[in-house]
Design an enzyme around this catalytic site. Structure first.
Site, PDB file in Angstrom:
ATOM      1  N   LYS A  52     -70.363  64.746  -7.967  1.00 17.13           N
ATOM      2  CA  LYS A  52     -70.891  63.903  -6.901  1.00 17.13           C
ATOM      3  C   LYS A  52     -71.455  62.642  -7.551  1.00 17.13           C
ATOM      4  O   LYS A  52     -72.374  62.708  -8.369  1.00 17.13           O
ATOM      5  CB  LYS A  52     -71.991  64.631  -6.129  1.00 17.13           C
ATOM      6  CG  LYS A  52     -72.519  63.834  -4.947  1.00 17.13           C
ATOM      7  CD  LYS A  52     -73.601  64.608  -4.205  1.00 17.13           C
ATOM      8  CE  LYS A  52     -73.027  65.792  -3.463  1.00 17.13           C
ATOM      9  NZ  LYS A  52     -74.054  66.460  -2.614  1.00 17.13           N
TER      10      LYS A  52
ATOM     11  N   GLY B 166     -55.425  38.011   2.742  1.00 14.10           N
ATOM     12  CA  GLY B 166     -55.128  36.711   2.161  1.00 14.10           C
ATOM     13  C   GLY B 166     -55.621  35.500   2.928  1.00 14.10           C
ATOM     14  O   GLY B 166     -56.451  34.722   2.454  1.00 14.10           O
TER      15      GLY B 166
ATOM     16  N   ILE C 271     -57.483  35.273   5.625  1.00 19.83           N
ATOM     17  CA  ILE C 271     -58.902  35.348   5.985  1.00 19.83           C
ATOM     18  C   ILE C 271     -59.760  34.915   4.800  1.00 19.83           C
ATOM     19  O   ILE C 271     -60.745  34.184   4.964  1.00 19.83           O
ATOM     20  CB  ILE C 271     -59.257  36.769   6.458  1.00 19.83           C
ATOM     21  CG1 ILE C 271     -58.688  36.996   7.864  1.00 19.83           C
ATOM     22  CG2 ILE C 271     -60.767  37.008   6.446  1.00 19.83           C
ATOM     23  CD1 ILE C 271     -58.863  38.397   8.396  1.00 19.83           C
ATOM     24  N   ASN C 272     -59.397  35.344   3.598  1.00 20.05           N
ATOM     25  CA  ASN C 272     -60.130  34.900   2.416  1.00 20.05           C
ATOM     26  C   ASN C 272     -60.048  33.385   2.249  1.00 20.05           C
ATOM     27  O   ASN C 272     -61.015  32.736   1.836  1.00 20.05           O
ATOM     28  CB  ASN C 272     -59.592  35.589   1.159  1.00 20.05           C
ATOM     29  CG  ASN C 272     -60.091  37.014   1.006  1.00 20.05           C
ATOM     30  OD1 ASN C 272     -61.137  37.378   1.554  1.00 20.05           O
ATOM     31  ND2 ASN C 272     -59.355  37.820   0.275  1.00 20.05           N
TER      32      ASN C 272
ATOM     33  N   ARG D 173     -56.818  47.983   8.643  1.00 26.76           N
ATOM     34  CA  ARG D 173     -56.964  48.748   7.395  1.00 26.76           C
ATOM     35  C   ARG D 173     -58.284  48.410   6.681  1.00 26.76           C
ATOM     36  O   ARG D 173     -58.989  47.475   7.043  1.00 26.76           O
ATOM     37  CB  ARG D 173     -55.793  48.454   6.459  1.00 26.76           C
ATOM     38  CG  ARG D 173     -55.794  47.043   5.927  1.00 26.76           C
ATOM     39  CD  ARG D 173     -54.678  46.788   4.938  1.00 26.76           C
ATOM     40  NE  ARG D 173     -54.706  45.402   4.500  1.00 26.76           N
ATOM     41  CZ  ARG D 173     -54.426  44.987   3.268  1.00 26.76           C
ATOM     42  NH1 ARG D 173     -54.086  45.859   2.342  1.00 26.76           N
ATOM     43  NH2 ARG D 173     -54.468  43.699   2.959  1.00 26.76           N
ATOM     44  N   GLU D 174     -58.568  49.177   5.660  1.00 21.85           N
ATOM     45  CA  GLU D 174     -59.687  48.860   4.800  1.00 21.85           C
ATOM     46  C   GLU D 174     -59.265  49.040   3.349  1.00 21.85           C
ATOM     47  O   GLU D 174     -58.309  49.762   3.051  1.00 21.85           O
ATOM     48  CB  GLU D 174     -60.911  49.723   5.104  1.00 21.85           C
ATOM     49  CG  GLU D 174     -60.695  51.208   4.983  1.00 21.85           C
ATOM     50  CD  GLU D 174     -61.927  51.999   5.412  1.00 21.85           C
ATOM     51  OE1 GLU D 174     -62.427  52.791   4.588  1.00 21.85           O
ATOM     52  OE2 GLU D 174     -62.387  51.827   6.553  1.00 21.85           O
TER      53      GLU D 174
ATOM     54  N   LYS E 240     -47.211  29.332  -4.153  1.00 22.05           N
ATOM     55  CA  LYS E 240     -48.108  29.651  -5.264  1.00 22.05           C
ATOM     56  C   LYS E 240     -47.695  30.984  -5.905  1.00 22.05           C
ATOM     57  O   LYS E 240     -48.386  31.987  -5.791  1.00 22.05           O
ATOM     58  CB  LYS E 240     -49.566  29.721  -4.799  1.00 22.05           C
ATOM     59  CG  LYS E 240     -50.561  29.692  -5.975  1.00 22.05           C
ATOM     60  CD  LYS E 240     -51.953  30.087  -5.552  1.00 22.05           C
ATOM     61  CE  LYS E 240     -52.132  31.563  -5.348  1.00 22.05           C
ATOM     62  NZ  LYS E 240     -51.987  32.365  -6.598  1.00 22.05           N
TER      63      LYS E 240
ATOM     64  N   SER F 198     -65.499  39.998 -11.493  1.00 24.29           N
ATOM     65  CA  SER F 198     -64.458  40.570 -10.647  1.00 24.29           C
ATOM     66  C   SER F 198     -63.342  39.557 -10.484  1.00 24.29           C
ATOM     67  O   SER F 198     -63.604  38.354 -10.367  1.00 24.29           O
ATOM     68  CB  SER F 198     -65.011  40.953  -9.269  1.00 24.29           C
ATOM     69  OG  SER F 198     -63.966  41.330  -8.395  1.00 24.29           O
TER      70      SER F 198
ATOM     71  N   ASP G 180     -56.797  33.868  -3.755  1.00 15.43           N
ATOM     72  CA  ASP G 180     -57.073  33.323  -2.415  1.00 15.43           C
ATOM     73  C   ASP G 180     -58.071  32.168  -2.503  1.00 15.43           C
ATOM     74  O   ASP G 180     -57.968  31.189  -1.760  1.00 15.43           O
ATOM     75  CB  ASP G 180     -57.625  34.417  -1.510  1.00 15.43           C
ATOM     76  CG  ASP G 180     -56.636  35.536  -1.257  1.00 15.43           C
ATOM     77  OD1 ASP G 180     -55.431  35.272  -1.280  1.00 15.43           O
ATOM     78  OD2 ASP G 180     -57.078  36.679  -1.053  1.00 15.43           O
TER      79      ASP G 180
END
Length: 310
Positions: free
Chosen positions: A25, A38, A40-41, A88-89, A183, A248, A254
């Site tokens: 855990k 894409g 949205i970013n 989706r996530e 791109k 990250s 994007d």
């Protein structure tokens, strides 16, 4: 006006953990949720820079409601195609020990019948029609591979400029129809030009090959840590990626598109467009999880680059 199109939007969830251990855990940090996908970013990046855009995308189910809320909180205008299929996530875990990232990306559900046609109709009916359209990201199951090619036909008919950032069959179909700006990364450029592998010296002739064939007017080739090259009929230039502390790489591509689009709308030179795009992509890597860039980081990197050029 700028319009972004995202056919496979997502609620991006991210967290951190000290060490990934199987069969245990694992106690994680507080969950971070961001609107993703894409286009949205790209809209989020343009908003961070102080610009305006409209984000067009299908959304459904509880995740769709979360997506709408997250974008509303950022003040981003949306043209939403309501669907029954659940949005989706994605899920990303950063292991703090060694700063290793594990990204879990769901394929997305097949949208309701007629969703593609409704999106294309929404695009065609926009008045005034956007001067720049950005079609970015993967296509979910059930959306035809030539969707971006259909978008390209509409945008050309209306006199706009289309920027496409995708991969695979969707990219090849868009290239066959012809767009304003592509791109690709090195692998995608190689595939588009029928080459097994490209070295840095091969990029310019390969990009010019696409331009001469009428596939696009501008090619911006992502070269990872080496930066990017922008090629048009009359110009080519390379911009290195600045040395930053990376947390990250999520959303870096994007972010680069957002920066270039924002500068393009302002009529900046191709050299400025490229260097600003690199600054945005690099700034995105400085933030954890699925967050994008901060404007102040972008401006610091861009100004530093300008000073080095002098």
């Amino acid at each position: 006006m700028i319009l972004t199109i995202t056919m496979n939007p997502a609620v991006d969830k991210s967290t951190t953990i000290e060490q990934l251990v199987p069969d245990k855990k694992l106690r994680c940090s507080e969950l971070q949720m961001d609107a993703g996908g894409g286009g949205i970013n790209v809209s989020k990046g343009i908003s961070e820079l102080g610009g305006k855009s409209i984000a067009l995308f299908p959304a459904g189910g509880p995740n769709g409601e979360t997506l709408k809320r997250l974008l509303s909180e950022k003040g981003i205008d949306c043209a939403i195609i309501a669907v029954k299929a659940e949005t989706r996530e994605t899920f990303m875990v950063t292991q703090l020990s060694g700063n290793k990232q594990y990204r879990f990306v769901m394929p997305g559900h097949e949208p309701d019948a007629g969703t593609t046609e409704r999106c294309l109709s929404q695009l065609a009916s926009m008045d005034p029609f956007p001067s720049i359209v950005v079609a970015s990201g993967s296509l979910p199951p059930g959306v035809p591979e030539d969707f971006y090619a259909q978008v390209a036909r509409t945008v050309k008919m209306k006199g706009g400029k289309l920027i496409v950032d995708t991969s695979g069959a969707a990219l090849k179909a868009a290239v066959k129809e012809g767009v304003f700006l592509l791109k690709p990364n090195l692998g995608e450029l190689a595939s588009l030009t029928g080459t097994a592998y490209l070295q840095e010296d091969d990029i310019l002739p390969a990009a010019r090959q696409l331009i001469s064939a009428g596939s696009c007017e501008i090619v911006v080739v992502s070269m990872g840590a080496s930066g990017a090259m922008l090629v048009s009929q009359d110009f080519h230039g390379t911009a290195p990626a600045p040395d930053v502390k990376k947390q990250s790489t999520s959303g870096a591509g994007d972010s680069m598109v957002a920066g270039m689009t924002w500068m393009l709308e302002q009529g900046k030179t191709l050299s400025e467009i490229l260097r600003f795009g690199i600054a945005c992509g690099s700034a995105a890597t400085m933030n954890p999880g699925t967050q994008l860039f901060r404007k102040k980081d972008v401006m610091q990197l861009f100004v530093a680059n300008e000073e080095e050029r002098r």
